[in-house]
Each structure stands twice: as structure tokens, then as C-alpha cells.
Design an enzyme around this catalytic site. Structure first.
Site, PDB file in Angstrom:
ATOM      1  N   ARG A 142      10.160  26.542  -6.504  1.00 41.60           N
ATOM      2  CA  ARG A 142       8.875  25.863  -6.288  1.00 41.60           C
ATOM      3  C   ARG A 142       8.056  26.596  -5.238  1.00 41.60           C
ATOM      4  O   ARG A 142       6.829  26.544  -5.251  1.00 41.60           O
ATOM      5  CB  ARG A 142       9.106  24.436  -5.803  1.00 41.60           C
ATOM      6  CG  ARG A 142       9.875  23.581  -6.771  1.00 41.60           C
ATOM      7  CD  ARG A 142       9.782  22.157  -6.377  1.00 41.60           C
ATOM      8  NE  ARG A 142       8.378  21.770  -6.212  1.00 41.60           N
ATOM      9  CZ  ARG A 142       7.984  20.531  -6.032  1.00 41.60           C
ATOM     10  NH1 ARG A 142       8.885  19.566  -5.981  1.00 41.60           N
ATOM     11  NH2 ARG A 142       6.719  20.231  -5.893  1.00 41.60           N
ATOM     12  N   ASP A 158       8.304  22.700   7.982  1.00 39.25           N
ATOM     13  CA  ASP A 158       8.767  23.499   6.838  1.00 39.25           C
ATOM     14  C   ASP A 158       9.690  24.640   7.248  1.00 39.25           C
ATOM     15  O   ASP A 158      10.248  25.308   6.381  1.00 39.25           O
ATOM     16  CB  ASP A 158       7.570  24.081   6.065  1.00 39.25           C
ATOM     17  CG  ASP A 158       6.802  22.996   5.349  1.00 39.25           C
ATOM     18  OD1 ASP A 158       5.700  23.284   4.859  1.00 39.25           O
ATOM     19  OD2 ASP A 158       7.290  21.860   5.313  1.00 39.25           O
ATOM     20  N   CYS A 161       9.524  11.213  -2.825  1.00 39.27           N
ATOM     21  CA  CYS A 161       9.906  12.627  -2.732  1.00 39.27           C
ATOM     22  C   CYS A 161      11.221  12.634  -1.956  1.00 39.27           C
ATOM     23  O   CYS A 161      11.481  11.748  -1.145  1.00 39.27           O
ATOM     24  CB  CYS A 161       8.792  13.362  -1.984  1.00 39.27           C
ATOM     25  SG  CYS A 161       9.272  14.997  -1.432  1.00 39.27           S
ATOM     26  N   ARG A 183       6.229   9.678   1.759  1.00 42.39           N
ATOM     27  CA  ARG A 183       5.001  10.471   1.602  1.00 42.39           C
ATOM     28  C   ARG A 183       3.874   9.691   0.926  1.00 42.39           C
ATOM     29  O   ARG A 183       3.371  10.061  -0.121  1.00 42.39           O
ATOM     30  CB  ARG A 183       5.291  11.778   0.875  1.00 42.39           C
ATOM     31  CG  ARG A 183       6.280  12.644   1.633  1.00 42.39           C
ATOM     32  CD  ARG A 183       6.570  13.939   0.948  1.00 42.39           C
ATOM     33  NE  ARG A 183       5.469  14.904   1.117  1.00 42.39           N
ATOM     34  CZ  ARG A 183       5.515  16.126   0.607  1.00 42.39           C
ATOM     35  NH1 ARG A 183       6.537  16.501  -0.116  1.00 42.39           N
ATOM     36  NH2 ARG A 183       4.497  16.950   0.791  1.00 42.39           N
ATOM     37  N   LYS A 187       1.784  29.309  -0.563  1.00 31.97           N
ATOM     38  CA  LYS A 187       1.787  28.206  -1.541  1.00 31.97           C
ATOM     39  C   LYS A 187       0.881  27.076  -1.065  1.00 31.97           C
ATOM     40  O   LYS A 187       0.060  26.568  -1.818  1.00 31.97           O
ATOM     41  CB  LYS A 187       3.209  27.660  -1.696  1.00 31.97           C
ATOM     42  CG  LYS A 187       3.303  26.308  -2.398  1.00 31.97           C
ATOM     43  CD  LYS A 187       4.713  25.836  -2.613  1.00 31.97           C
ATOM     44  CE  LYS A 187       5.303  25.073  -1.472  1.00 31.97           C
ATOM     45  NZ  LYS A 187       4.927  23.668  -1.364  1.00 31.97           N
ATOM     46  N   ASN A 188       1.000  26.730   0.231  1.00 25.67           N
ATOM     47  CA  ASN A 188       0.295  25.547   0.724  1.00 25.67           C
ATOM     48  C   ASN A 188      -1.165  25.805   1.061  1.00 25.67           C
ATOM     49  O   ASN A 188      -1.881  24.905   1.471  1.00 25.67           O
ATOM     50  CB  ASN A 188       1.035  24.946   1.932  1.00 25.67           C
ATOM     51  CG  ASN A 188       2.355  24.333   1.485  1.00 25.67           C
ATOM     52  OD1 ASN A 188       2.591  24.170   0.285  1.00 25.67           O
ATOM     53  ND2 ASN A 188       3.224  24.027   2.433  1.00 25.67           N
TER      54      ASN A 188
END
Ligand code: EPZ
Length: 416
Positions: free
Chosen positions: A395, A303, A115, A120, A19-20
């Protein structure tokens, strides 16, 4: 998500594209001069939101979700604006700032807002773009960037921010002359973005180290690029396999992307097999407690903090888990406590006293990686666990329950 815990996970699972990496790589198509084809694009909520945002700017977006292939044609872009209603749901939208101002000399992008895991801010993004000659104004919640033509420069990041490195790198590839970016983030996703940009004709060296050197170009071509495997998804399945006392092999991943996590899993008693394109994990019984501190790559990834903590809740001994990257990333702690976990948060650290057993209970997801942590804990707990607000999970994980069922988990998605 309804889980019945206690099953030992065994088998193989293929991770999706990262995803990132996919988020900045899809955005980089703005810089291209012709249509770009991206393979192994994960079908996630965040990716669909980004496709909506790019289409909203006029880019032709053809995302074949079944084939995980996206074809993006930037030649039809007619707007350089990213509206609040799209940016607020997916903060990575701010990545469009650098490419837009580099290619069109103008961008109007909503500030992402807060967030769950922290404030952030994007100050490092903005100061970096200013160093390249962009004029930045903040107006009614929007960032407005203007530049006749960006000019290469030396940019030293105050902190190795992943997003700021990506935003400024994408801007630098179309700036006039050379840019030297220092104190860059070194995550594998940065390396993948640089590979995609180089495929378009950008001249970049040093990606993956703290100094990236860019020779700006007047324009870029098209590219075909396949996204790297998702190291966080891989780490999540490895933690699940380990915590349930099983044996799991994760395919489609480069082991060194996850080395800091593999080292910690080995410290905790796991047997790790680092293969060519896969990682195997086998447990020799109950995990042993071990301490973890999250840091920018190549440190232990933030993460993976919540998922590793889930495994430590049933470990033998006490572990100290310290979160140094985000200021509010322990929201999974009170939910894990509902399953019987014994965790005390003191400032940036959480002390996890391992228990023999967790007991299933209804819990609530608060953010993406907290959802994964609660699922891992539910898989270890005795009896039923339901994880609500599972949209957080969607997500960042593609078909999570299907992949876990294939490993022997009793898990299904039921209407809220
Ligand atoms: C990226 O976020 C990832 N997101 C995050 O993944 C990941 O946790 C993070 O990098 C760290 O690895 C994407 O790639 C889309 P940072 P990013 O800029 O770029 C502060 C997930 O779960 N900071 O490295 O936002 C910031 O507040 C997500 O997939 C500033 O102060 O991370 C944070 O405390 C969550 N000013 C720290 O730096 C800035 O201008 C690290 O942020 C930028 C960042």
C-alpha cells in the site's frame, strides 16, 4: 517476503514520491478546470485504488506507472459519489468530499469505516465543511454533503488533523470569500498540496504553519506538479541502514522534512549527513536506546514509530516509545516479540529492552508501517524471517524488496 538477516546495508537508494502527498494532490485535480499533469506519483496499491475511484466518477485518468506520471482530466466528471466498495479499501477516498461539494455543490461519500490502527473518525472533516456552509447528512453509511456555494469562514480545528486540514483546504479554495483555517496540521504533505493548488490558481498563504489563509476563487485552471519525496519511506531506509550497522544514503528527499527523526537517530548514535536533496546515515556500532513520543509535525511522526521501534529492539539499553496520535498502533509488538524482541506495552507506551541479537522466525504483517518494522527487524535477525500478508506493505512502498536488495539485503518475495 523471505528475508535472510545479518547483512550490513550499504549504498544509495532513491525514494519515490510521497504517498501521503500524492493522494490529496491527485484528488485536488477535481477542483481544476482543465487536465492536470502530476510527476513522481508513486506506483502503490493506494494510488491505483484512488485512480479507480476518480475514474469511477468520470474523471479521465491516465496513470503511466512506469514513468510515475499521472494526467487527470476533471472535465469529464459526471458523478459525485464515492461508493463503499472503493472507500472501504482506501480511507483517503474521503478527501474527495471537500472538492466535490465545493465544485459541484453535492457529494455522496461512503464513511470509511474502521482501520487496524484506530477508529479514525472524520468528524473534524465534517465540522470544517459545515463551517464553510455545507449541509452534512449521514445516511446508511454515507456522508451526503450539499451546498449552493460554499462561503469562506474561520475554521478552527479541534486537533491538527492532516486529513481534515487537506479536505477543508481543498474546499476553501473554491468557496466565496476568505477562509482562515486555524490549528492546521503542518506536515510537509500539506505544503505540497498547497503548492499544487496554487499552481492551479488558488490563493493560499501560511501552509506549513498552524494558520492557513485562503482567498476563494470562482474556478481554477490546470497545473503541472511534481510530488515531494516520501519522508516516511526515506526514514524507513535510514532505520534499516542504521539497525544493520551499515551506511546508507537516501536520495530525492529534503532533510528538514525528516528532522524530528534525524534528531532521534543522532541521539541513538547515528552519524547523519543532511545534504541538498539527500540524507546519509552511518552507524558507529550498536544503536543506543533513546525515548520517542509521536506527535503531529514537527513532532516525531507516528508513521515512523514502528520502524524506529524495530531499531530499538537491538539497541543498548531500554527505550520508551509513546504513541499519542493513534490509539492502536502497537500491533507490530507481538510480532517483533516472535523475533526475540523484549517489549512491554503499558497503555500508550511501549518499553523496549534492547537485545544483542534477534532470531529469525515467521511473522505476520498487520498494517502498512508494521510491515516495514518487521522487515527491518528481519534484516537484523540471525537466520531466516518470513513476513506474511505483505499486501499491507504494497500500500505504501514501491518496489521495497528491489530497493533493499540494491543495498545488499537478502530479501525476496515468494508466493504465500
Ligand atoms: C494521515 O492520516 C496519514 N494518511 C497517516 O498515514 C498518518 O499516520 C496521519 O495523517 C498522521 O500523520 C494520509 O495522509 C493518507 P489525522 P489522517 O487526521 O489524515 C483523529 C500511513 O501510514 N481524528 O491527522 O487520517 C484520528 O483518529 C498513514 O501512511 C479524529 O478523531 O490522520 C487520529 O487519532 C497511516 N477525527 C488523529 O486524529 C477526525 O476527523 C490523527 O489523525 C480526523 C482525525
Amino acid at each position: 517476503m523471505k528475508i535472510h538477516g545479518g547483512n550490513v546495508l550499504r549504498g544509495e537508494v532513491e525514494v519515490s514520491g510521497a504517498k501521503n502527498a500524492a493522494l490529496p494532490v491527485l484528488v485536488s485535480a477535481i477542483l481544476a478546470g482543465k487536465p492536470c499533469t502530476f510527476e513522481r506519483v508513486p506506483d502503490l496499491m493506494d494510488i491505483r485504488t484512488l485512480c479507480k475511484l476518480l475514474a469511477n466518477m468520470g474523471m479521465t485518468v491516465d496513470f503511466n506507472r512506469k514513468a510515475n506520471r499521472a494526467v487527470l482530466d476533471p472535465t469529464s466528471i459526471h458523478s459525485q459519489e464515492a461508493p463503499y466498495e472503493l472507500v472501504k479499501t482506501m480511507r483517503a477516498s474521503v478527501f474527495v468530499l471537500g472538492p466535490l461539494v465545493a465544485k459541484y455543490g453535492y457529494a455522496k461519500v461512503s464513511l470509511p469505516g474502521g482501520c487496524a490502527i484506530g477508529a479514525r473518525p472524520i468528524n473534524y472533516h465534517l465540522t470544517g465543511l459545515e463551517k464553510l456552509g455545507a449541509r452534512i447528512q449521514l445516511e446508511e453509511g454515507y456522508v451526503i454533503a450539499n451546498a449552493k456555494r460554499l462561503v469562506g469562514n474561520r475554521v478552527a480545528f479541534e486537533y491538527p488533523s492532516v486529513g481534515a486540514t487537506e479536505n477543508v483546504l481543498m474546499a476553501a479554495v473554491l468557496a466565496q470569500g476568505e477562509s482562515v483555517l486555524e490549528n492546521c496540521a503542518k506536515e510537509p504533505e500539506i505544503v505540497d498540496l498547497a503548492r499544487a493548488l496554487r499552481a492551479m490558481g488558488a490563493q493560499i498563504e501560511g501552509e506549513g504553519t498552524e494558520t492557513i489563509r485562503v482567498q476563494g476563487k470562482d474556478s481554477l485552471g490546470s497545473c503541472q506538479h511534481s510530488i515531494i519525496g516520501d519522508r516516511i519511506e526515506a526514514g524507513t531506509f535510514l532505520c534499516a541502514g542504521f539497525a544493520t550497522g551499515g551506511e546508507v544514503r537516501v536520495n530525492g528527499i529534503t532533510p528538514e522534512f525528516l528532522e524530528p527523526v534525524l534528531v532521534k537517530l543522532e541521539e541513538s548514535g547515528a552519524i547523519i549527513d543532511r545534504g541538498a536533496g539527500f540524507i546519509g546515515i552511518r552507524s558507529k556500532g550498536r544503536p543506543k536506546a533513546t525515548d520517542v513520543t509521536t506527535l503531529p509535525h514537527p513532532g516525531f511522526p507516528t508513521d515512523m514509530q514502528a520502524q524506529f521501534m524495530a531499531a530499538m529492539t537491538i539497541a543498548d539499553g531500554a527505550s520508551v516509545i509513546t504513541e499519542t496520535v493513534f490509539e492502536n498502533r502497537f500491533m507490530h509488538v507481538p510480532e517483533l516479540a516472535r523475533l526475540g524482541a523484549d517489549i512491554t506495552v503499558r497503555g500508550k507506551s511501549a518499553v523496549v529492552k534492547g537485545r544483542e541479537k534477534l532470531k529469525g522466525a515467521p511473522v505476520m504483517a498487520t498494517d502498512l508501517r508494521a510491515s516495514a518494522s518487521l522487515i527491518i527487524a528481519g534484516l537484523c535477525a540471525e537466520g531466516p524471517t518470513t513476513v506474511s500478508r505483505i499486501y499491507h506493505l504494497d500500500r505504501g512502498y514501491e518496489r521495497m524488496e528491489g530497493k533493499l536488495r540494491a543495498l545488499g539485503a537478502e530479501i525476496e518475495r515468494v508466493p504465500e
